[in-house]
Write an enzyme that holds these catalytic residues in place. Structure first.
Site, PDB file in Angstrom:
ATOM      1  N   GLU A 265       0.894  -1.032  -0.138  1.00  0.00           N
ATOM      2  CA  GLU A 265      -0.122  -0.169   0.006  1.00  0.00           C
ATOM      3  C   GLU A 265       0.899   1.184  -0.123  1.00  0.00           C
ATOM      4  O   GLU A 265       1.818   1.689   1.082  1.00  0.00           O
ATOM      5  CB  GLU A 265      -0.933   0.110   1.198  1.00  0.00           C
ATOM      6  CG  GLU A 265      -2.036   0.620   0.859  1.00  0.00           C
ATOM      7  CD  GLU A 265      -1.901   2.225   1.420  1.00  0.00           C
ATOM      8  OE1 GLU A 265      -1.667   3.028   0.280  1.00  0.00           O
ATOM      9  OE2 GLU A 265      -2.129   2.473   2.720  1.00  0.00           O
ATOM     10  N   CYS A 299      -2.156   9.081   2.191  1.00  0.00           N
ATOM     11  CA  CYS A 299      -1.853   8.518   0.757  1.00  0.00           C
ATOM     12  C   CYS A 299      -3.049   8.869   0.062  1.00  0.00           C
ATOM     13  O   CYS A 299      -2.910   8.953  -1.150  1.00  0.00           O
ATOM     14  CB  CYS A 299      -1.476   7.192   1.047  1.00  0.00           C
ATOM     15  SG  CYS A 299      -2.392   6.113   1.834  1.00  0.00           S
TER      16      CYS A 299
HETATM   17  P1  NAD Z   1      10.621   6.706   3.203  1.00  0.00           P
HETATM   18  O1  NAD Z   1      10.656   6.133   1.802  1.00  0.00           O
HETATM   19  O2  NAD Z   1      12.028   6.989   3.741  1.00  0.00           O
HETATM   20  O3  NAD Z   1      10.054   5.674   4.188  1.00  0.00           O
HETATM   21  C1  NAD Z   1       8.543   5.277   4.014  1.00  0.00           C
HETATM   22  C2  NAD Z   1       8.311   4.203   5.264  1.00  0.00           C
HETATM   23  O4  NAD Z   1       9.203   3.066   5.036  1.00  0.00           O
HETATM   24  C3  NAD Z   1       8.815   4.752   6.622  1.00  0.00           C
HETATM   25  O5  NAD Z   1       7.568   4.097   7.546  1.00  0.00           O
HETATM   26  C4  NAD Z   1       9.903   4.118   6.901  1.00  0.00           C
HETATM   27  O6  NAD Z   1      10.451   3.608   8.034  1.00  0.00           O
HETATM   28  C5  NAD Z   1      10.048   2.926   6.026  1.00  0.00           C
HETATM   29  N1  NAD Z   1      11.181   2.432   5.150  1.00  0.00           N
HETATM   30  C6  NAD Z   1      12.220   2.947   4.975  1.00  0.00           C
HETATM   31  N2  NAD Z   1      13.025   2.261   4.333  1.00  0.00           N
HETATM   32  C7  NAD Z   1      12.596   0.969   4.801  1.00  0.00           C
HETATM   33  C8  NAD Z   1      13.227  -0.388   4.436  1.00  0.00           C
HETATM   34  N3  NAD Z   1      14.419  -0.477   3.618  1.00  0.00           N
HETATM   35  N4  NAD Z   1      12.514  -1.473   4.668  1.00  0.00           N
HETATM   36  C9  NAD Z   1      11.310  -1.040   5.592  1.00  0.00           C
HETATM   37  N5  NAD Z   1      10.788  -0.136   5.719  1.00  0.00           N
HETATM   38  C10 NAD Z   1      11.527   0.795   5.406  1.00  0.00           C
HETATM   39  O7  NAD Z   1       9.837   7.990   3.167  1.00  0.00           O
HETATM   40  P2  NAD Z   1       9.371   8.884   4.582  1.00  0.00           P
HETATM   41  O8  NAD Z   1      10.270  10.211   4.393  1.00  0.00           O
HETATM   42  O9  NAD Z   1       9.363   8.097   5.915  1.00  0.00           O
HETATM   43  O10 NAD Z   1       7.976   9.281   4.281  1.00  0.00           O
HETATM   44  C11 NAD Z   1       7.703  10.097   2.938  1.00  0.00           C
HETATM   45  C12 NAD Z   1       7.251   9.391   1.871  1.00  0.00           C
HETATM   46  O11 NAD Z   1       6.592   8.047   2.081  1.00  0.00           O
HETATM   47  C13 NAD Z   1       5.957  10.042   1.529  1.00  0.00           C
HETATM   48  O12 NAD Z   1       6.479  11.053   0.270  1.00  0.00           O
HETATM   49  C14 NAD Z   1       4.988   9.017   1.194  1.00  0.00           C
HETATM   50  O13 NAD Z   1       4.867   8.999  -0.325  1.00  0.00           O
HETATM   51  C15 NAD Z   1       5.116   7.774   1.529  1.00  0.00           C
HETATM   52  N6  NAD Z   1       4.605   7.175   2.610  1.00  0.00           N
HETATM   53  C16 NAD Z   1       3.122   6.673   2.296  1.00  0.00           C
HETATM   54  C17 NAD Z   1       2.600   6.254   3.244  1.00  0.00           C
HETATM   55  C18 NAD Z   1       1.335   5.559   3.079  1.00  0.00           C
HETATM   56  O14 NAD Z   1       0.343   5.517   3.813  1.00  0.00           O
HETATM   57  N7  NAD Z   1       1.247   4.898   1.852  1.00  0.00           N
HETATM   58  C19 NAD Z   1       2.950   6.457   4.564  1.00  0.00           C
HETATM   59  C20 NAD Z   1       4.013   7.066   4.824  1.00  0.00           C
HETATM   60  C21 NAD Z   1       5.054   7.483   3.957  1.00  0.00           C
END
Ligand code: NAD
Length: 490
Positions: A265, A299
């Site tokens: 998701e 999202c």
């Molecule tokens: P990010 O891409 O660094 O991380 C997104 C999420 O993934 C975080 O919870 C992080 O802890 C986790 N994560 C990061 N690397 C991981 C890995 N290698 N394995 C497992 N989990 C990992 O981004 P961010 O700065 O935390 O959030 C920004 C972007 O993330 C936003 O632009 C948005 O697009 C997206 N986001 C989407 C949702 C959603 O509900 N779909 C939720 C949070 C963030």
């Protein structure tokens, strides 16, 4: 308790010690010491640490995996009725503890307390619904009428590895944990380290509700190291991730090595199509609650507002007026309608998007950074935004609304479908024909028609294209954690 927030000078209802001590849950034990030390949790409204979370090392991850493997073979044989009853009890405990859980959620994420309370209530409703579905794992049978009987059974897929983000720190773990447990699976979950208390509160509610040891294991750590380790383990049969499209693709690549079924998701960039046969000013006022919910860090947040030419200016005027009337302050303060952004990354991402849109001719109607000590960014409206602007292509994931005009249905549908995202969309029209036609033409998983809602605890949540695959919640939310078996008897 009331105190004065020295940075902003306004009255604050911030309690002095409401953030809990946190531990990992491994094989039924609360583990306070992480093999990789601790990480501090920061309150984005005051930019001060409020607690710490332990970080697991490989040995602790292996303990969690072993516990998930062992407990799966017991939990899968617990009757659906008993699994369901345990989940219902946990939902009840969340409701009883809502005030305390919501306060910690606001401290770690920044959202207003009312939104945190809603999130606790909705999470409990999700768990209750999925608990009910635990008792509806029906199979099917068929026969050639003479010699053969074919039975199709539904079985739990096996131990699950799940990864959840910081924006809905309780709803997302609730969907994954309750879906897995309802199906008869065990789970190792890594909630986000920036917002750990909400998930830990869910773990505690499950333990207090009678969760057998090892069925839910909750770990924290370095996200990349933890996900690589868990997904590579032969114990894990299913991977479930909510977060960014960028990381989701990495998770899918890791899971594909073991041909493990995966649910993703991911991000969205929701279009809102407003036709001139509707009251644009009324749509604008409705849109406020949805756009600025969770400071736009959702999202499914409505972001690209395509407004038919004749009503565009009315929409922008009404939307900007209502948005600038929002009370933006510490989420623990009475009357807060929007809190700070949840972390520094989101705050830093806003200005370049605004600058780029303005360089390409957009009008900054309202919004920008707020000078009040936390990651506060005022509700922002950019009007007349060029399709080539970064914000029109990258998910802003913040309190930024973009408007643009359109003339024809085909044109606006093509523009709405232009991005690789396909999560949510919204359509506003007074025409029954348009309301029937346009939602079917949109390449998304969910469409709100004449309002900004997208189902409830009884429906799935999920998208298409690069917004991911599989679905969470609703009856499908249990099916995600099941496999089918065909038994052909002579
Ligand atoms: P990010 O891409 O660094 O991380 C997104 C999420 O993934 C975080 O919870 C992080 O802890 C986790 N994560 C990061 N690397 C991981 C890995 N290698 N394995 C497992 N989990 C990992 O981004 P961010 O700065 O935390 O959030 C920004 C972007 O993330 C936003 O632009 C948005 O697009 C997206 N986001 C989407 C949702 C959603 O509900 N779909 C939720 C949070 C963030």
């Amino acid at each position: 308790m009331m105190s004065i927030d020295l940075r902003s000078g306004h009255e604050s209802s911030r309690p002095t010690a409401a953030y809990p001590d946190l531990a990992m849950l491994i094989d039924g034990r609360w583990v306070e010491t992480g093999g990789r030390g601790i990480r501090s949790v920061e309150d984005p409204a005051i930019l001060a640490p409020v607690g710490t979370v332990p970080l697991a090392d490989e040995r602790q991850l292996d303990e969690a995996l072993a516990a998930a493997a062992r407990s799966f073979n017991q939990w899968r044989h617990v009757s659906p009725r008993d699994r369901s009853a345990m989940l219902h009890r946990a939902a009840g405990l969340l409701r009883q503890r809502a005030e305390r859980i919501a306060t910690a959620m606001t401290m770690e994420n920044g959202k207003p307390l009312v939104e945190s309370l809603d999130e606790v209530a909705f999470s409990a409703d999700i768990i209750d619904f999925l608990a009910g579905e635990a008792q509806r794992a029906y199979g099917a049978s068929t026969s050639d009428g003479a010699t053969r009987r074919i039975t199709l059974t539904v079985e739990p897929i096996g131990p699950v590895a799940a990864f959840t983000p910081w924006n809905y720190p309780l709803i997302v773990p609730a969907r994954k944990i309750a879906g897995a447990l309802a199906a008869g699976c065990s789970i190792v979950i890594k909630p986000d380290e920036e917002t750990p208390a909400s998930a830990v509160a869910l773990g505690q509610a499950l333990v207090d509700a009678g969760l057998p040891d090892g069925v839910v294991n909750m770990v924290f750590g370095d996200p990349a190291a933890v996900s690589e380790h868990l997904i590579a383990s032969p114990v894990i049969r299913k991977v479930s991730f909510t977060g960014s499209t960028r990381i989701g693709k990495r998770i899918a690549a890791l899971a594909s090595n073991g041909a493990k079924r995966t649910m993703l998701e991911l991000g969205g960039h929701a279009p809102v199509i407003i036709f001139d046969d509707t009251d644009a000013a009324s749509v604008a006022r409705q849109a406020i609650g949805s756009k600025f919910h969770n400071a736009g860090q959702s999202c499914g947040s409505p972001t690209r507002f395509f407004v038919q030419e004749q009503v565009h200016d009315d929409f922008v005027a009404a939307f900007s007026e209502a948005a600038s009337a929002l009370t933006v302050r510490d989420g623990l303060d009475d009357g807060a309608q929007m809190g700070p952004l949840a972390n520094r990354r989101r705050f830093d991402a806003m200005q370049p998007l605004v600058d780029d849109a303005r360089d390409r001719g957009a009008d900054l109607v309202i919004g920008g950074p707020m000078d009040r000590g936390g990651h506060f960014w005022a509700p922002t409206v950019l009007a007349g935004v060029d399709e080539a602007a970064r914000a029109m292509n990258e998910e802003p994931f913040g309190p930024i609304a973009l408007t643009s005009t359109f003339r024809e249905v085909d044109e606006v549908v093509a523009r709405a479908n232009r991005l690789p995202y396909g999560l949510a969309a919204y359509v506003f029209t007074g025409s029954a024909a348009t309301a029937a036609l346009v939602p079917r033409a949109l390449e998304v998983g969910m469409v709100g028609v004449n309002h900004f809602s997208l189902g409830g605890e009884d429906t799935f949540f999920g998208g298409v294209k690069e917004s991911g695959y599989g679905s969470e919640g609703g009856p499908e939310g249990v099916g995600e954690y099941q496999v089918r078996k065909l038994i052909d008897e002579a």
